[in-house]
Write an enzyme that holds these catalytic residues in place. Structure first.
Site, PDB file in Angstrom:
ATOM      1  N   ASP A 294       0.746  -1.656   0.003  1.00  0.00           N
ATOM      2  CA  ASP A 294       0.295  -0.204  -0.255  1.00  0.00           C
ATOM      3  C   ASP A 294       1.038   1.081   0.066  1.00  0.00           C
ATOM      4  OD1 ASP A 294       0.295  -0.082   2.963  1.00  0.00           O
ATOM      5  OD2 ASP A 294      -1.210  -0.728   3.510  1.00  0.00           O
TER       6      ASP A 294
ATOM      7  N   GLU B 270      -1.962  -5.521   8.404  1.00  0.00           N
ATOM      8  CA  GLU B 270      -1.353  -4.722   9.278  1.00  0.00           C
ATOM      9  C   GLU B 270      -1.982  -5.670  10.668  1.00  0.00           C
ATOM     10  OE1 GLU B 270       0.322  -1.001   6.864  1.00  0.00           O
ATOM     11  OE2 GLU B 270       0.298  -0.597   8.250  1.00  0.00           O
TER      12      GLU B 270
ATOM     13  N   GLU C 127       7.953  -4.375  10.872  1.00  0.00           N
ATOM     14  CA  GLU C 127       8.970  -3.224  10.361  1.00  0.00           C
ATOM     15  C   GLU C 127       9.133  -1.848  11.594  1.00  0.00           C
ATOM     16  OE1 GLU C 127       6.094  -1.166   7.712  1.00  0.00           O
ATOM     17  OE2 GLU C 127       7.714   0.610   7.903  1.00  0.00           O
TER      18      GLU C 127
HETATM   19  O1  KIV Z   1       3.423  -0.810   1.488  1.00  0.00           O
HETATM   20  C1  KIV Z   1       4.343  -1.462   1.701  1.00  0.00           C
HETATM   21  O2  KIV Z   1       5.329  -1.258   0.821  1.00  0.00           O
HETATM   22  C2  KIV Z   1       4.912  -2.705   3.779  1.00  0.00           C
HETATM   23  C3  KIV Z   1       6.312  -2.729   3.034  1.00  0.00           C
HETATM   24  C4  KIV Z   1       7.163  -1.564   3.325  1.00  0.00           C
HETATM   25  C5  KIV Z   1       6.270  -3.866   3.708  1.00  0.00           C
HETATM   26  O3  KIV Z   1       3.451  -3.033   3.866  1.00  0.00           O
END
Ligand code: KIV
Length: 259
Positions: A43, A113, A177
């Protein structure tokens, strides 16, 4: 080229580093497919491609459009679709959206997430045979403070609880993260699934960097990013030269003309 399966990703835990990046377009997908185990249609595309202020602003329809392209130009890597903000607020909404995403994009898995709070949603999806990747630590969809996590005991305990809950809910891997190295090491040791770090040290089972960040196309680069090339400078030089060629009538030359 043999297609990478979820089983294969799983088998790399504690053995071979798992290589992941993001892709939002045909060009990057085709190249990443040669070298990466997992391609994430993140995202982050809202901020990276569309200049949005936050990942919260991207709509599922836009993500689907990019994911369809990425998936159709990927032969080997596992393609993961990052579920946007508010598309999995309860298990029924999550399942409806996940089914739609999988049907239209043909992606291999989705990513959600969150920690303990969303573990029952993840369980519901994995019970219904939707492969899910977790994401703990810094959570861009809900965070207001973009700082490294796990520096104090309370944060460390909470992230450990999150990682355990997510791991037990049936995910095949977990993105960690922006957490301190010692915490990433602990999580990787206690969870049974592979961990994929982004700003989470070499102790994770794999690594992911946003492709635009490693290629030097982003405006902002956190400490954990390694810039392998600065494409912004190369592109600027090229467009500047093109502009001057056109103005000086050096382009098109005889080589570029039909006679
Ligand atoms: O959206 C994204 O690129 C991510 C990465 C940072 C893992 O979730």
């Amino acid at each position: 080229m043999k297609k990478i399966t979820i089983k294969k990703i799983f088998s790399k835990k504690n053995k071979t580093p798992i290589v992941c990046t993001t892709a939002y377009s045909k060009a990057i997908a085709k190249i990443a497919d040669k070298y990466c185990d997992i391609i994430l249609v993140g995202d982050s595309l809202g901020m990276v491609l569309y200049g949005m202020k936050s990942t919260r602003d991207i709509k599922i329809e836009t993500m689907i459009r990019h994911a369809k392209t990425v998936k159709s130009f990927t032969k080997k890597s596992l393609v993961v679709f990052d579920m946007p903000y508010k598309t999995y607020s309860n298990k029924f909404i999550a399942y409806k959206n996940a089914k739609k995403v999988m049907r239209i994009t043909k992606c291999d898995a989705i990513k959600l997430e969150g920690g303990k709070k969303i573990a029952s949603i993840i369980k519901y999806l994995t019970n219904k045979k939707i492969p899910v990747m977790g994401h703990v630590g810094l959570l861009p969809q809900i965070s207001t403070v973009f700082k490294v996590r796990g520096k104090n005991f309370i944060q460390e305990e909470q992230i450990l609880r999150d990682a355990k809950a997510v791991s037990e809910s049936g995910v095949f891997a977990i993105v960690i993260e922006c957490v301190v190295e010692s915490l990433a090491k602990k999580i990787t040791k206690i969870v049974s699934v592979p961990t994929i770090g982004i700003g989470a040290s070499k102790y994770c089972d794999g690594q992911i960097i946003v492709s635009d960040d490693m290629l030097g196309l982003s405006d902002l680069s956190p400490k954990f990013v390694k810039e392998y090339v600065n494409l912004k400078k190369i592109i600027e030089k090229s467009i500047k030269k093109y502009s001057s060629d056109v103005k000086q009538r050096r382009f098109p030359s005889n080589k570029n003309v039909y006679k």
